[in-house]
Design a protein around this motif. Structure first.
Motif, mmCIF file in Angstrom:
data_model
loop_
_atom_site.group_PDB
_atom_site.id
_atom_site.type_symbol
_atom_site.label_atom_id
_atom_site.label_comp_id
_atom_site.label_asym_id
_atom_site.label_seq_id
_atom_site.Cartn_x
_atom_site.Cartn_y
_atom_site.Cartn_z
ATOM 1 N N TYR B 12 0.857 -1.186 0.000
ATOM 2 C CA TYR B 12 0.000 0.000 0.000
ATOM 3 C C TYR B 12 0.891 1.232 0.000
ATOM 4 N N CYS B 53 -1.805 -1.059 -3.993
ATOM 5 C CA CYS B 53 -2.942 -0.178 -3.745
ATOM 6 C C CYS B 53 -2.397 1.225 -3.511
ATOM 7 N N VAL B 63 -9.238 5.881 -2.025
ATOM 8 C CA VAL B 63 -8.521 4.806 -2.710
ATOM 9 C C VAL B 63 -8.422 5.199 -4.173
ATOM 10 N N PRO B 66 -7.410 0.594 -6.329
ATOM 11 C CA PRO B 66 -7.743 -0.501 -5.409
ATOM 12 C C PRO B 66 -6.693 -1.610 -5.543
ATOM 13 N N GLU B 98 -9.414 -0.835 4.232
ATOM 14 C CA GLU B 98 -8.998 -1.475 2.976
ATOM 15 C C GLU B 98 -8.258 -2.791 3.248
ATOM 16 N N ASN B 102 -9.494 -6.280 1.934
ATOM 17 C CA ASN B 102 -8.638 -6.935 0.936
ATOM 18 C C ASN B 102 -8.149 -8.299 1.414
#
Lengths: 324, 237
Positions: B12, B53, B63, B66, B98, B102
């Motif tokens: 991320y 992400c 976001v 994604p 998230e 996820n």
């Protein structure tokens, strides 16, 4: 070699040729299958990328079992120029009664783990076959045997580590040896003498190598617990020799008969196989309904491409044959 | 549910898009993802396992990409735009939800998920009340089984003392680090250097996965690009 079912290879008209090698793919092959540039491991030039075997064992003139074996270097090891750390070994006992098989998976983080796997597979199988000359499989001292293999790996490891600046090879703790070379291992003893058509099998494992019986109808039956079920995030810790197992190894006893196969494998193939109910399970059940015609074909099947599965893969499979 | 065990390494990137980021800094931030894509295209083993992400944060957090396979032809790279203040709290809250969604989805799809890695890039102090972003960070890192490895990166007017408290884990064998722009450097160049660190960390983590480790690997201090320094949590007390 061609299995008798396959029929003779047809001659090709003079001046022409035929045949091709095509990779097996299950689902999305991923980018690595086509994109990896394989590199040699320059610290171990003699270590082979792929080894394979195919043979039948006979009693007199009757075939008892067909054996196929292959160990294939994973895409990740090819990409990063590392040796294949898996190994297999086998032996038929001197009296012809038992087949001993070993499948070993050198622990990735140890730079000499392929040596540990080789010792466990070859030395271990030879030793186990020797024990079976005077002991019934049911009476085998498995704990003692596994500890003996651990000592064999530790001793050889200390020899290999001599002359290093970073540790005293003779005096260091076995854990320090295990950091450089360690292996998971599975041993199986197959009774070649069938009773009512079934062969008794004893299996012992240390770590995440696994034994399966491919039952009729393509059903995969695990002979041990499957690893990492229910963990929150993935953690790759495994039990491995030369560290002694925390608990006394308990043999799993099973049987296998004609129409079925005993399949012993490292986690490089055990992971994509999962519980055996997914596409990889179906693929391998299809192609291994009967023994593949050649070791090369078997190795090709083991090396199937599937996205993100890039570990070394090793399988030894045994198909009992209705004696003919 | 499939019974297989493909391994996934989720990354991320959280990027500050507060007003102070406008200009060269934002241009460099917009170049991070194309660079990641180029690096992955050259590393097929890793590309098969990494998911990326992108979250940006200003007055709120969004976001922008994604979690996905960035080499997949269906994923398109976001273009970041400036949005007001600097809410760390919004960034942490969105990141937590998230990650939760996820990881749950990936596991339902039969994947083995490695601990998520987060690169948090900011050029200033949080504008929301301290207790708010501290609580949000606490929720992200403590008592959250899939807590991420959190690597804060500061450029320009980011406060090293604030960012140092975001290093997670802050100690132990899997201790993370913080990366700071050295004084007098061009902040846009510093963002480019942070992208370089992110990419070498991603490549090294992929290689270490191939060698049986699941940990996130950060580059050694001597391998850092010029103009950036690495710090652990006890460097600022």
């Amino acid at each position: 070699m061609a299995a008798p079912e396959e029929g003779p290879v047809r001659p090709v008209p003079e001046g022409k040729w035929q045949g091709y090698v095509e990779p097996f793919v299950v689902g999305d092959p991923g980018r690595a299958a086509a994109g990896v540039v394989p590199l040699p491991d320059e610290s171990a030039w003699d270590r082979k990328d792929t080894v394979l075997d195919a043979f039948a064992l006979r009693e007199g003139r009757a075939r008892i079992v067909e054996v196929r074996a292959a160990s294939v270097r994973g895409l990740a090891h090819r990409a990063y120029g590392k040796v294949r750390q898996d190994e297999y070994g086998f032996r038929r006992t001197a009296n012809g009664r038992y087949l001993v098989v070993c499948v070993a998976d050198g622990v990735s983080s140890g730079e000499l783990s392929h040596k540990a796997a080789m010792i466990a597979a070859k030395g271990g199988a030879r030793w186990l076959a020797g024990l079976l000359d005077r002991t019934e499989p049911a009476d085998l001292p498995w704990g003692q045997f596994i500890r003996g293999v651990a000592v064999m790996i530790e001793r050889n490891g200390r020899k290999l580590l001599r002359g290093r600046d970073d540790l005293d090879a003779e005096k260091c703790d076995v854990r320090e040896v295990a950091q450089r070379l360690a292996t998971t291992v599975l041993y199986a003893v197959i009774d070649l003498h069938a009773v009512d058509g079934t062969h008794a099998v004893h299996v012992v494992t240390v770590g995440d190598t696994s034994a399966w019986v491919l039952r009729e109808g393509g059903r995969w039956e695990p002979q041990e617990a499957v690893k990492n079920d229910g963990a929150e995030v993935f953690s790759p810790t495994v039990h491995a020799l030369p560290l002694p197992p925390a608990t006394e190894p308990v043999p799993v006893r099973t049987t296998v008969r004609a129409g079925e196969a005993l399949v012993l494998m490292t986690d490089g193939i055990g992971d994509p196989l999962g519980q055996g109910t997914g596409p990889v399970g179906r693929f391998l059940a299809d192609v291994w309904e009967r023994p593949p015609a050649s070791g090369l074909e078997f190795a090709g099947q083991i090396g199937f491409a599937r996205k993100s599965f890039d570990d070394d893969r090793t399988v030894v499979a045994v198909w009992p044959v209705n004696g003919r | 549910m499939e019974s297989e065990k493909a391994k996934i390494l989720p990354f991320y990137v959280l990027i500050d898009v507060s007003a102070s980021m406008s200009g060269d800094k934002l241009d460099q931030a917009n170049r991070i993802m194309p660079q990641v894509v180029d690096a992955l295209a050259e590393a097929p083993i890793l590309a098969d396992k990494v998911r990326f992400c992108v979250i940006d944060f200003g007055s709120d957090a969004q976001v922008r990409l994604p979690l996905c396979d960035v080499l997949d032809q269906h994923s398109s790279l976001p273009s970041l735009t400036i949005r007001g203040a600097t809410s760390y709290a919004a960034a942490f809250r969105l990141l937590r939800s998230e990650i939760e969604v996820n990881v749950k989805q990936l596991k339902a799809d039969g994947y083995l998920v490695h601990r998520p890695a987060v690169f948090f890039i900011s050029d200033g102090e949080p504008t929301d009340p301290e207790h708010e972003w501290r609580t949000a960070f606490q929720d992200l890192t403590a008592g959250f089984p899939t807590y991420p490895n959190f690597v804060p990166c500061g450029v320009d007017s980011a406060n090293p003392r604030t960012l140092a408290t975001l290093i997670h884990p802050a100690s132990g064998p899997k201790q993370m680090q913080m990366y700071l722009m050295e004084k007098g450097q061009n902040p846009a160049d510093a963002i480019a250097a942070i992208a370089e660190i992110l990419i070498s960390s991603m490549l090294a983590s992929g290689q270490s996965m191939a060698q049986g480790s699941s940990g996130m690997i950060l580059p050694a201090k001597q391998d850092l690009p010029a103009g950036i320094s690495a710090h652990s949590s006890d460097d600022f007390v």
